[in-house]
Design a protein around this motif. Structure first.
Motif, mmCIF file in Angstrom:
data_model
loop_
_atom_site.group_PDB
_atom_site.id
_atom_site.type_symbol
_atom_site.label_atom_id
_atom_site.label_comp_id
_atom_site.label_asym_id
_atom_site.label_seq_id
_atom_site.Cartn_x
_atom_site.Cartn_y
_atom_site.Cartn_z
ATOM 1 N N HIS A 310 -4.981 1.409 7.302
ATOM 2 C CA HIS A 310 -5.935 2.195 5.705
ATOM 3 C C HIS A 310 -4.784 3.018 5.572
ATOM 4 C CE1 HIS A 310 -10.440 1.558 5.769
ATOM 5 N NE2 HIS A 310 -10.589 1.304 7.160
ATOM 6 N N HIS A 311 -3.902 3.093 5.563
ATOM 7 C CA HIS A 311 -2.912 3.604 5.125
ATOM 8 C C HIS A 311 -1.728 2.966 4.363
ATOM 9 C CE1 HIS A 311 -0.748 2.734 8.632
ATOM 10 N NE2 HIS A 311 0.595 2.823 7.960
ATOM 11 N N GLU A 312 -2.004 1.113 4.597
ATOM 12 C CA GLU A 312 -1.371 0.172 3.674
ATOM 13 C C GLU A 312 -2.744 -0.171 2.509
ATOM 14 O OE1 GLU A 312 0.892 0.559 4.439
ATOM 15 O OE2 GLU A 312 1.894 0.134 6.835
ATOM 16 N N MET A 313 -3.955 0.744 2.351
ATOM 17 C CA MET A 313 -4.983 0.359 1.050
ATOM 18 C C MET A 313 -4.755 1.190 0.097
ATOM 19 S SD MET A 313 -7.669 -1.114 3.514
ATOM 20 C CE MET A 313 -7.355 -2.680 5.158
ATOM 21 N N ASN A 363 8.020 1.896 1.619
ATOM 22 C CA ASN A 363 7.487 1.309 0.978
ATOM 23 C C ASN A 363 5.800 1.789 1.171
ATOM 24 O OD1 ASN A 363 6.801 0.161 -1.699
ATOM 25 N ND2 ASN A 363 7.359 -1.818 -1.062
ATOM 26 N N GLU A 364 5.774 2.430 1.748
ATOM 27 C CA GLU A 364 4.013 2.989 2.004
ATOM 28 C C GLU A 364 3.975 2.989 0.577
ATOM 29 O OE1 GLU A 364 2.548 2.297 4.335
ATOM 30 O OE2 GLU A 364 3.756 2.094 5.949
ATOM 31 N N ARG A 365 3.120 2.153 0.582
ATOM 32 C CA ARG A 365 2.801 2.792 -1.473
ATOM 33 C C ARG A 365 1.823 3.441 -1.440
ATOM 34 N NH1 ARG A 365 1.873 -2.543 -5.410
ATOM 35 N NH2 ARG A 365 1.829 -0.784 -7.978
ATOM 36 N N TRP A 366 1.034 3.289 -0.791
ATOM 37 C CA TRP A 366 -0.450 3.712 -0.965
ATOM 38 C C TRP A 366 -1.187 4.865 -0.261
ATOM 39 C CZ3 TRP A 366 -1.669 1.714 -5.004
ATOM 40 C CH2 TRP A 366 -1.661 0.318 -5.418
#
Length: 405
Positions: A310-313, A363-366
């Motif tokens: 979820h932390h990638e969304m 790059n943990e963008r979200w």
């Protein structure tokens, strides 16, 4: 698995022994030796340098040496450089007379570390090592692309599990960024699964988990602690955002009689995951699908879960995925998404610094959007009962044991 030396030695010994026997017996023994040698060729073609337990060894000694160096550097970073950075941060707080428990935003922490550039030296060292690791892996798989593509081609249509790819699917923009600065991300390189698998083994080295994950130890342990429906029925399981399928495979191994699906937007990821499941003789199914639009029937699954997805969304996608999980989980079934603890846009100065540098440099963008979502509260709003007494399936991460009402 018979090792290279064991198999080669057995074949050679048979040939030598045959020469000392009578002609007919010698001929039969030589045929056995040739058959063993042919099997050796097949084994070496599949695993050029053998396997280490569940992990296929990297294709060349040179690459393995590079990777060992990268993992060793990461261990030094996690145990020494990061500690030095944290100590420098603490000294900065003292100089600025800031209470370490003061709530900070990411903007405030960026302004603060600008007063001591040495704090981010550890981040710079980590970043250079991460780039080195990804490049070495990507270069190798592309240099030998015919071999690795032929392996996946051969595995695509065989089991024991199934594979579903969607080559014409329009991949949403949010799924195209290069998570963990992995070149091409999960959708833009045909060897994303290969690269991710070997690269992320280093992520666990020297962390608070105090273990390696080259044998899927973390995934297997997490699956072993997942709670079951109260009625004990586990016939179908979904792992969404499955990546290259370590969690999916562990689920199938714990529940061998269940129908287990791993889905991910990354076609190269599920393709590699399917091939690896075949190698392990695990009959999990893989499909290239969106977590917020899975195409499965209502109430189809007894357990719906995910591993640090979820932390990638984006935050709004997380809410859509929770809605989809509500639709998919049968009444009395378990929903348990494994991920970081969330809830708030502020934190301690050091906590926010760690979160911000992961967002900025890894790059943990979200991740900032993810952490701003009160995950447990949002799930509870959508037809689930929170079982709060359950311990985390992955120690140190959020405990999210929900039952479909």
């Amino acid at each position: 698995m018979i090792g290279r030396r064991q198999l080669f030695g057995a074949a050679t010994a048979s040939v030598v022994l045959a020469s000392a026997l009578e002609p007919q017996l010698a001929q039969a023994t030589q045929q056995e030796a040739l058959a063993a040698a042919a099997q050796l060729d097949k084994t070496l073609a599949k695993y050029p340098r053998g396997v280490d337990g569940r992990l296929v060894r990297l294709g060349t000694l040179h690459l393995e040496s590079q990777h060992d160096f990268s993992m060793g550097f990461r261990l030094v970073h996690n145990r020494l450089l990061r500690q030095s950075s944290q100590q420098a941060f603490q000294r900065l707080l003292e100089r600025e007379e800031i209470d370490p428990a003061t709530p900070f935003t990411s903007d405030q922490v960026r302004d603060l570390i600008g007063k001591d550039p040495m704090i981010i030296m550890a981040s710079k060292c980590w970043l250079a090592n991460q780039r080195f690791m990804w490049k070495a892996l990507q270069d190798h798989f592309h240099e030998h692309e015919d071999f690795y593509l032929s392996q996946m081609d051969a595995a695509d249509k065989v089991g024991p599990g199934t594979l579903e790819l969607a080559p014409t699917m329009v991949v949403p923009d949010e799924n195209r960024h290069e998570i963990h600065i992995q070149p091409g991300g999960y959708v833009g390189d045909p060897f994303a699964g290969h690269i991710y698998h070997h690269g992320t083994n280093s992520f666990y080295v020297g962390t608070g988990m105090r273990t390696r994950n080259d044998q899927d130890q973390v995934h297997i342990g997490t699956v072993s602690r997942l709670p079951l429906p109260a009625d004990g029925k586990v016939r179908r399981i979904l792992d969404y955002g499955c990546g290259m399928g370590q969690f999916t495979v562990a689920l199938k191994e714990r529940f061998p009689d269940a129908e287990v699906w791993g889905i991910d937007i990354g076609g190269p990821m599920v393709r590699y995951g399917h091939m690896r499941a075949n190698q392990l003789n695990v009959g999990a199914n893989f499909a290239q699908r969106l977590a917020q639009d899975t195409k499965f029937p209502d109430g189809y699954f007894d357990i719906v879960t995910s591993y640090i997805a979820h932390h990638e969304m984006p935050g709004d996608v997380t809410l859509k995925v929770i809605e989809e999980a509500r639709r998919l989980t049968r009444r009395g079934g378990v929903y348990y998404p494994v991920d970081f603890i969330t809830g708030g846009r502020t934190g301690t100065p050091q906590g926010m610094f760690s979160r911000w540098q992961d967002h900025r440099w890894n790059n943990e963008r979200w991740s900032m959007e993810y952490h701003a979502v009160d995950f447990n509260a949002e799930i509870a709003k959508r037809g689930f009962q929170h079982i709060s007494a359950t311990k985390p399936a992955l120690p140190g991460f959020g405990a999210r044991h929900f039952v479909r009402a």
